[in-house]
Enzyme design. Structure first.
Site, mmCIF file in Angstrom:
data_model
loop_
_atom_site.group_PDB
_atom_site.id
_atom_site.type_symbol
_atom_site.label_atom_id
_atom_site.label_comp_id
_atom_site.label_asym_id
_atom_site.label_seq_id
_atom_site.Cartn_x
_atom_site.Cartn_y
_atom_site.Cartn_z
ATOM 1 N N LYS A 162 0.788 -1.177 0.004
ATOM 2 C CA LYS A 162 0.142 0.092 -0.077
ATOM 3 C C LYS A 162 0.955 1.111 0.061
ATOM 4 O O LYS A 162 1.837 1.344 0.886
ATOM 5 C CB LYS A 162 -0.843 -0.009 1.188
ATOM 6 C CG LYS A 162 -1.847 1.242 1.524
ATOM 7 C CD LYS A 162 -2.760 1.162 2.418
ATOM 8 C CE LYS A 162 -3.443 2.395 2.763
ATOM 9 N NZ LYS A 162 -4.665 2.301 3.694
ATOM 10 N N LYS B 169 -2.016 -1.465 -3.743
ATOM 11 C CA LYS B 169 -2.933 -0.432 -3.787
ATOM 12 C C LYS B 169 -2.142 0.927 -3.829
ATOM 13 O O LYS B 169 -1.092 1.046 -3.136
ATOM 14 C CB LYS B 169 -3.756 -0.549 -2.494
ATOM 15 C CG LYS B 169 -4.767 0.830 -2.272
ATOM 16 C CD LYS B 169 -5.300 0.624 -0.888
ATOM 17 C CE LYS B 169 -6.265 1.732 -0.605
ATOM 18 N NZ LYS B 169 -6.429 1.886 0.793
#
Ligand code: PBG
Length: 326
Positions: free
Chosen positions: A196, A250
């Site tokens: 992330k 992400k």
């Protein structure tokens, strides 16, 4: 001279193109992110995510039913509490908004829908960070793990089949796995937000959940630096070793190299999160009449699958699935 290679022969008709398509995109590949807010009387539209709302418990139930009708049978839930505090205790309160919503969804849908819970503290902390903040303003990794473990158990008890730690603390997957196993919840799956990145594309989401980081701060001390590619592999391998069942990259579009790397190196199912800013950009351009939103979404989400993701979290889930079912 005639060319020997004639790839165009396979592009002549829609049926031929469908036959040789290397990648497919269907509602079964989607996870719909949904917001549920405490103390609402009516769903509240989210201006930065056109077409999305903060749900009441009732409107959330209707939304999930509507998604399931068009084949989207996985959702991930984000809670928006009325009160925040220093440690984010609403996150593990058995009567906290996410837990109430999880119970409602499991009551309605049982095992017919995969109900995931985002596992983080930022929606619940007064300072907006994803963990415990020390006096000097830094985020205390190991003190945070303890709170993630409590939250995982509360979410599991409320009916989450999948918990999805998104705070990027070191060791979070191991701490959560140990706590769940200790509580005899070895049935609960962990979806690790493994890679992330600290991204500007989360902007609309922070408005959607009412998160503002104290003093105009950022998450660069715990989320990944977008300059780094190999580091994602290191993060993802650590998560799998600690017990992650599913792994996420992400955001999606600026990180397709990372998706491809993890696909090559890991055997666990892999997903990517097409985040709020990625959705909002398409919607904003479409609102100007500059491009066709659903065609743009299909092209991007197919690219995510082509790069190697098995499924994708996307705010386009309902609108595309409804369009395809007409
Ligand atoms: C953290 C979390 C964030 C998102 C999902 N989980 C925000 C952040 O890290 O600041 C972003 C999702 C999106 O932008 O759609 N709980």
């Amino acid at each position: 001279m005639f060319p020997a290679e004639r790839p165009r022969r396979l592009r002549r008709t829609p049926a031929l193109r469908r036959l040789v398509a290397e990648t497919t995109l269907t509602p079964a590949n989607f996870v719909a992110p949904l917001f549920v807010a405490e103390g609402l009387r009516e769903p509240r539209p989210i201006p930065t995510l056109p077409g999305h709302v903060q749900h009441t418990i009732e409107s959330l139930r209707d939304e999930v039913a509507a998604l399931a009708r068009v084949g989207v049978t996985s959702v991930i839930l984000f809670g928006v509490p009325e009160q925040k505090d220093e440690i984010g205790s609403g996150a593990w309160d058995p009567n906290g908004v996410a837990q109430v919503a999880l119970r409602a969804l499991r009551d309605d849908f049982g095992d017919d829908v995969v109900v995931m819970a985002d596992l983080c503290l930022d929606e619940y902390t007064s300072h907006g960070h994803c963990g415990v903040v020390r006096r000097d303003g830094t985020v205390d990794n190991d003190a945070t793990l303890e709170l993630y473990a409590r939250t995982a158990i509360a979410q599991a008890e409320a009916g989450a089949q999948v918990v999805a730690p998104s705070g990027m603390m070191d060791g979070q997957v191991g701490a959560i796995r140990a706590a769940l196993d200790e509580a005899s919840r070895d049935d609960v799956t962990i979806l690790a937000y493994a890679a992330k990145y600290a991204s500007v594309f989360y902007g609309p989401f922070r408005d959607a959940v009412g998160v503002e980081i104290v003093g105009g701060g950022d998450r660069k001390s715990y989320q990944q630096d977008f300059a780094n590619r190999r580091e994602a592999l290191r993060e993802a391998r650590a998560d799998v070793e600690q017990g992650a069942d599913l792994v996420m990259v992400k955001p999606a579009m600026s990180y397709l190299d990372v998706v491809a790397d993890l696909r090559r190196e890991l055997t666990v199912p892999l997903c990517a999160y097409h985040v709020s800013g990625e959705y909002a950009m398409i919607k904003a351009a479409a609102a100007q009449g500059w491009l066709d939103a659903s065609a743009a979404a299909v092209e991007q989400l197919t690219a995510v699958r082509r790069a190697g993701a098995d499924f994708v979290l996307t705010y386009f889930a309902r609108e595309l699935a409804e369009e395809w079912s007409r």
